[in-house]
Write an enzyme that holds these catalytic residues in place. Structure first.
Site, PDB file in Angstrom:
ATOM      1  CG  LEU A  34      -1.798   1.218   1.423  1.00 53.15           C
ATOM      2  CD1 LEU A  34      -2.772   1.330   0.256  1.00 53.15           C
ATOM      3  CD2 LEU A  34      -2.550   1.115   2.733  1.00 53.15           C
ATOM      4  CG  HIS A  35       2.872   4.577  -2.854  1.00 54.42           C
ATOM      5  ND1 HIS A  35       4.227   4.396  -2.902  1.00 54.42           N
ATOM      6  CD2 HIS A  35       2.650   5.884  -3.077  1.00 54.42           C
ATOM      7  CE1 HIS A  35       4.812   5.549  -3.153  1.00 54.42           C
ATOM      8  NE2 HIS A  35       3.868   6.473  -3.268  1.00 54.42           N
TER       9      HIS A  35
END
Length: 108
Positions: free
Chosen positions: A4-5
């Site tokens: 997850l960025h």
């Protein structure tokens, strides 16, 4: 497991690194999702779904405060340096910015 960025950004958007329409629109439209919404989606569904909103990235350049349209990044940046419009009420709580508007991609 996919990564997850996450970006945490200020609302001044006065950066030499913010150079093109795609970058501007990725942070100032509905393309940019609030972390609370993503966390709720992960809690409820077990994952966050990626939205295919590429067309949002090519929308016209609009000030994130007053929503006025501008023909280029240099003109937009000149405008935001001097824009005195208040942030939308749903962004402010006790004088602090708190969340992204749910209708950020909607033109007014």
């Amino acid at each position: 497991m996919r990564q997850l960025h996450l970006h945490v950004i200020s609302q001044d958007f006065n950066s030499k690194h913010l150079k093109n329409k795609k970058h501007w629109n990725s942070f100032t439209t509905a393309f940019f999702r609030d972390s609370v919404d993503v966390m709720e989606e992960i809690s409820g569904c077990g994952k966050a779904r990626l939205k295919d909103d590429v067309k949002v990235l090519s929308m016209e350049l609009r000030c994130h405060r007053c929503r006025s349209a501008h023909p280029s990044i240099p003109r937009l940046k000149s405008h935001i340096t001097n824009c005195q419009a208040l942030f939308p009420a749903n962004l402010v709580e006790n004088g602090r910015l708190v969340t992204a508007p749910s209708n950020a991609g909607v033109n007014s």
